[in-house]
Design a protein around this motif. Structure first.
Motif, PDB file in Angstrom:
ATOM      1  N   ASN A  24     -69.252 -19.376 -11.996  1.00  0.00           N
ATOM      2  CA  ASN A  24     -69.038 -18.730 -13.194  1.00  0.00           C
ATOM      3  C   ASN A  24     -68.244 -19.544 -13.920  1.00  0.00           C
ATOM      4  N   LYS A  25     -68.603 -20.134 -15.096  1.00  0.00           N
ATOM      5  CA  LYS A  25     -67.613 -20.908 -15.770  1.00  0.00           C
ATOM      6  C   LYS A  25     -66.885 -20.072 -16.770  1.00  0.00           C
ATOM      7  N   PRO A  26     -65.705 -20.165 -17.250  1.00  0.00           N
ATOM      8  CA  PRO A  26     -65.034 -19.192 -18.243  1.00  0.00           C
ATOM      9  C   PRO A  26     -65.668 -19.237 -19.650  1.00  0.00           C
ATOM     10  N   PRO A  27     -65.646 -18.255 -20.394  1.00  0.00           N
ATOM     11  CA  PRO A  27     -66.177 -18.475 -21.655  1.00  0.00           C
ATOM     12  C   PRO A  27     -65.206 -19.258 -22.479  1.00  0.00           C
ATOM     13  N   PRO A  28     -65.959 -19.875 -23.395  1.00  0.00           N
ATOM     14  CA  PRO A  28     -65.211 -21.005 -24.552  1.00  0.00           C
ATOM     15  C   PRO A  28     -64.108 -20.336 -24.838  1.00  0.00           C
ATOM     16  N   ARG A  29     -62.948 -21.199 -24.806  1.00  0.00           N
ATOM     17  CA  ARG A  29     -61.614 -20.696 -25.305  1.00  0.00           C
ATOM     18  C   ARG A  29     -60.777 -21.895 -25.555  1.00  0.00           C
ATOM     19  N   SER A  30     -59.628 -21.636 -26.319  1.00  0.00           N
ATOM     20  CA  SER A  30     -58.609 -22.702 -26.297  1.00  0.00           C
ATOM     21  C   SER A  30     -57.400 -22.049 -26.028  1.00  0.00           C
ATOM     22  N   GLY A  31     -56.251 -22.977 -26.091  1.00  0.00           N
ATOM     23  CA  GLY A  31     -54.898 -22.643 -25.660  1.00  0.00           C
ATOM     24  C   GLY A  31     -54.741 -21.657 -24.508  1.00  0.00           C
ATOM     25  N   PHE A  32     -55.624 -22.052 -23.399  1.00  0.00           N
ATOM     26  CA  PHE A  32     -55.549 -21.481 -21.979  1.00  0.00           C
ATOM     27  C   PHE A  32     -54.249 -22.131 -21.381  1.00  0.00           C
ATOM     28  N   PHE A  81     -55.708 -19.716 -17.001  1.00  0.00           N
ATOM     29  CA  PHE A  81     -55.262 -18.335 -17.407  1.00  0.00           C
ATOM     30  C   PHE A  81     -55.442 -18.032 -18.730  1.00  0.00           C
ATOM     31  N   GLY A  82     -55.934 -16.949 -19.362  1.00  0.00           N
ATOM     32  CA  GLY A  82     -55.891 -16.466 -20.633  1.00  0.00           C
ATOM     33  C   GLY A  82     -56.637 -17.737 -21.647  1.00  0.00           C
ATOM     34  N   GLY A  83     -55.801 -17.543 -22.837  1.00  0.00           N
ATOM     35  CA  GLY A  83     -56.352 -18.173 -23.885  1.00  0.00           C
ATOM     36  C   GLY A  83     -56.817 -17.394 -24.966  1.00  0.00           C
ATOM     37  N   VAL A  84     -57.507 -18.145 -26.101  1.00  0.00           N
ATOM     38  CA  VAL A  84     -57.910 -17.418 -27.320  1.00  0.00           C
ATOM     39  C   VAL A  84     -59.457 -18.012 -27.905  1.00  0.00           C
ATOM     40  N   CYS A  85     -60.091 -17.268 -28.138  1.00  0.00           N
ATOM     41  CA  CYS A  85     -61.277 -17.633 -28.843  1.00  0.00           C
ATOM     42  C   CYS A  85     -61.319 -17.269 -30.346  1.00  0.00           C
ATOM     43  N   ASP A  86     -61.124 -18.091 -31.051  1.00  0.00           N
ATOM     44  CA  ASP A  86     -60.883 -17.917 -32.710  1.00  0.00           C
ATOM     45  C   ASP A  86     -62.096 -17.649 -33.177  1.00  0.00           C
ATOM     46  N   GLU A  87     -62.406 -16.769 -34.098  1.00  0.00           N
ATOM     47  CA  GLU A  87     -63.614 -16.505 -34.938  1.00  0.00           C
ATOM     48  C   GLU A  87     -63.384 -16.935 -36.492  1.00  0.00           C
ATOM     49  N   GLU A  88     -64.049 -17.873 -36.983  1.00  0.00           N
ATOM     50  CA  GLU A  88     -63.861 -18.283 -38.403  1.00  0.00           C
ATOM     51  C   GLU A  88     -64.849 -17.658 -39.323  1.00  0.00           C
ATOM     52  N   GLU A  89     -64.658 -16.912 -40.277  1.00  0.00           N
ATOM     53  CA  GLU A  89     -65.342 -16.249 -41.080  1.00  0.00           C
ATOM     54  C   GLU A  89     -64.634 -16.514 -42.433  1.00  0.00           C
ATOM     55  N   ASP A  90     -65.398 -17.299 -43.400  1.00  0.00           N
ATOM     56  CA  ASP A  90     -65.231 -17.760 -44.541  1.00  0.00           C
ATOM     57  C   ASP A  90     -63.700 -18.267 -44.564  1.00  0.00           C
ATOM     58  N   GLU A  91     -62.846 -17.918 -45.183  1.00  0.00           N
ATOM     59  CA  GLU A  91     -61.499 -18.385 -45.089  1.00  0.00           C
ATOM     60  C   GLU A  91     -60.228 -17.585 -44.222  1.00  0.00           C
ATOM     61  N   THR A  92     -60.936 -16.631 -43.350  1.00  0.00           N
ATOM     62  CA  THR A  92     -60.019 -15.863 -42.338  1.00  0.00           C
ATOM     63  C   THR A  92     -60.223 -16.510 -41.018  1.00  0.00           C
ATOM     64  N   LEU A  93     -59.345 -16.298 -40.071  1.00  0.00           N
ATOM     65  CA  LEU A  93     -59.282 -16.575 -38.767  1.00  0.00           C
ATOM     66  C   LEU A  93     -58.900 -15.512 -37.779  1.00  0.00           C
ATOM     67  N   GLU A  94     -59.644 -15.204 -37.022  1.00  0.00           N
ATOM     68  CA  GLU A  94     -59.322 -13.876 -36.091  1.00  0.00           C
ATOM     69  C   GLU A  94     -59.628 -14.508 -34.440  1.00  0.00           C
ATOM     70  N   GLY A  95     -58.693 -14.059 -33.812  1.00  0.00           N
ATOM     71  CA  GLY A  95     -58.886 -14.649 -32.299  1.00  0.00           C
ATOM     72  C   GLY A  95     -58.832 -13.320 -31.291  1.00  0.00           C
ATOM     73  N   ASP A  96     -59.690 -13.659 -30.301  1.00  0.00           N
ATOM     74  CA  ASP A  96     -59.739 -12.578 -29.329  1.00  0.00           C
ATOM     75  C   ASP A  96     -58.946 -13.347 -28.179  1.00  0.00           C
TER      76      ASP A  96
END
Length: 590
Positions: free
Chosen positions: A293-301, A314-329
């Motif tokens: 079971n590979k980790p879901p894509p992420r950065s900053g782990f 451990f951890g990290g963040v998956c950024d969602e880029e929409e238009d000019e906004t950037l939100e991260g899970d």
């Protein structure tokens, strides 16, 4: 032969393109770096005035991210160096050095003359030779407004036996960079990847360099095979036989039409293998296809090397880029990679089940007999994890993990037993785990994973942490809190729209870098003061009950912080996280 020739031409063409881009970036960023060099020189001149080693007992280091945490090669200690902190208006870079005594759970600040200048996103590696050494390469420095960057290409070694810093000036090393990775392969330090950024341009690397710990000399490796694409912030782990390294994931950016930047989160894996004897080594890249079971894509782990040839993520963040906004899970899950079996495993915690069963059986046998004992044993099976996978519009797979305490099930089944309620409180406390975060510092010492600091975001606000957690990788039972984070120490300064806002914000904020100023405000309206306080945790209240009771309040607070345009799903997720952090910090006082 023809196909091989084509591949060679492609590789050479890519190298020429990278060389041109590096020259372009270097030219544009030269003026910026000259400005910052003067500031760095000031720091170094101040450090040069220190002539003696001064060690003092101190509280935990201030909140930070992108520092390095390394295991001491000779002692039961951890070594923390550097890092950065951003308070919304100003960026702070550190070059302080701390030693953490694991047995005593205590910190020592060590001021050693002529240290490396302040930096973050560097790499540090501890080795046992010469009485113990800590090697540091590269990293970056930023202007206070965070708009200009200086990237280092210097190499330092801290001699742990003599408490002295030494700047190793060896030619032929990697270019200036940060976000690279460094690992030990036999008696050489391998440096891979990273990036260099100026105000207008950036470049990512996929070159690999070797530094010999015997000759103190650099060499750029000539590697056959298809290399990973340029990237930074990947996972780099030595193989079990130290003959090479394994690369996983990472992050890179590309410029598209109209200078629009697009980030890419990598999730591929590669093996860099060394064959041949000394002086005749041959290095080869090959792509890996791991099982499990590979980790879901992420950065900053965060990454560390665990026992039995297992890498820890451990951890990290998956950024969602929409238009000019950037939100991260943000994530707080754990994955293990077996370098021998080439297999990923999710790091599921077992919980302290055996002790809970024995404790409950002992109490119930005295009062209710074997039947009630069996019911209690079944009810104390520990936390239940519900894992959901959500596929976004761009095809990114995100994993959302929810922990449902087993103690809550026991409370619903038998809610009239006071002794059981006491046990449920104890069981709920064992479920405490690090909050979701990215850019935290992680290392392993004697089979235990240590996790320090990092950051997460709520809307436009960044929370920087200074908590410390520990997890026994042999038992995989539960996280232990060594240093708790105090939410009251958080500072965030924002651009205000009026002078009144400025005055309010100045009164509400303290000092940065670990030195806090407590300022009291006059309470002109007691009703307003009551509204500003978070809902208190009731005596005996579980996390699930607290979140359900205060849901409206925390959703409203999250919506205020994130803005009206934030998605309901993300607001709900952030509100649960905020409630969880407040609950855990106030659990002892409830």
């Amino acid at each position: 032969m023809g196909k091989k020739g084509k591949n060679d031409k492609k590789v050479k063409g890519a190298e020429k393109t990278a060389a041109k881009m590096e020259k372009k970036v270097s030219k544009r960023s030269k003026r910026e770096e000259e400005d910052l060099e003067a500031l760095i020189a000031e720091f170094q001149s101040l450090d040069a005035k220190k002539t003696q080693v001064v060690e003092t007992a101190c509280p935990p280091p201030s909140a930070r991210l992108s520092a390095t945490l390394s295991p001491h090669p000779e002692k039961d200690e951890l070594i923390l160096f550097g890092g950065e902190f951003f308070n919304g208006k100003k960026t702070y870079l550190y070059n302080d050095l701390f030693f953490y005594n694991i047995k005593k759970n205590s910190w020592i600040k060590s001021e050693i003359p002529n240290p490396p200048p302040p930096r973050c996103s560097h790499q540090a590696l501890a080795v046992s030779q010469g009485g113990g050494q800590l090697w540091i390469f590269g990293g970056e420095f930023a202007s206070p407004n965070g708009e200009q960057f200086y990237h280092y290409k210097d190499l330092w070694v801290l001699h742990l036996a003599t408490h002295t810093w030494e700047n190793i000036k060896a030619p032929g090393g990697p270019s200036s960079r940060s976000g690279h990775r460094m690992a030990l392969s036999r008696r050489q330090l391998l440096v891979f990847g990273g990036f260099h950024e100026s105000t207008r341009d950036f470049i990512y690397y996929n070159d690999i360099y070797s530094f010999s710990l015997d000759t103190f000399s650099w060499s750029r490796l000539s590697v056959s095979g298809m290399a990973p694409s340029p990237r930074s912030a990947c996972q780099m782990t030595s193989t079990s036989d130290s003959s090479g390294v394994i690369i996983y994931g990472g992050y890179s950016k590309q410029k598209h039409k109209k200078d629009i930047e697009k980030g890419t989160i990598h999730s591929d894996m590669f093996l860099l293998k060394q064959d041949g004897k000394d002086g005749q080594e041959k290095w080869t890249w090959s792509r890996l296809s791991p099982s499990g079971n590979k980790p879901p894509p992420r950065s900053g782990f965060s990454m560390a090397v665990g026992p039995a040839g297992r890498a820890v993520l451990f951890g990290g963040v998956c950024d969602e880029e929409e238009d000019e906004t950037l939100e991260g899970d943000f994530y707080n899950d754990l994955y293990l990679y077996d370098t021998v079996k080439n297999r990923w495993y999710p790091g599921q915690l077992r919980g302290n089940k055996t002790e809970k069963k024995k404790r409950r059986r002992g109490k119930k046998n005295e009062a209710e007999g074997d039947v009630a004992d069996k019911e209690e044993a079944d009810a104390s099976e520990g936390p239940i994890e519900v894992i959901k996978e959500i596929v976004t519009e761009d095809g990114t797979v995100m994993t959302i993990k929810e922990v449902i305490p087993g103690a809550q099930q026991a409370e619903e089944a038998i809610d009239d037993d006071e002794e059981e309620d006491d046990d449920e409180e104890e069981d709920a406390s064992t479920l405490v785990e690090p909050s979701p975060r990215s850019s935290a510092m992680a290392t392993v010492r004697q089979g235990k994973l240590f996790l320090y600091g990092g950051m997460f975001e709520v809307g436009s606000r960044q929370f920087t942490l200074n908590d410390l957690y520990c997890l026994d990788l042999h038992k995989m039972d539960q996280w232990e809190v060594l240093v708790a984070m105090d939410p009251k120490t958080q500072e965030w300064l924002e651009e205000s729209e009026s002078e009144d806002d400025d005055e309010e914000e100045e009164a509400a904020t303290g000092a940065v870098g670990g030195e806090e100023e407590e300022e009291e405000e006059e309470e002109e309206d007691s009703d307003q003061t009551d509204e500003d306080e978070h809902p208190a945790v009731k005596d005996g209240e579980t996390l699930t009950d607290y979140q359900a009771r205060t849901e409206h309040y925390w959703v409203g607070l999250a919506r205020t912080n994130m803005g009206a345009e934030a998605k309901d799903k993300k607001v709900a997720k952030v509100s649960l996280a905020m409630a969880k952090v407040f609950y855990e910090e106030n659990l002892d006082g409830a």
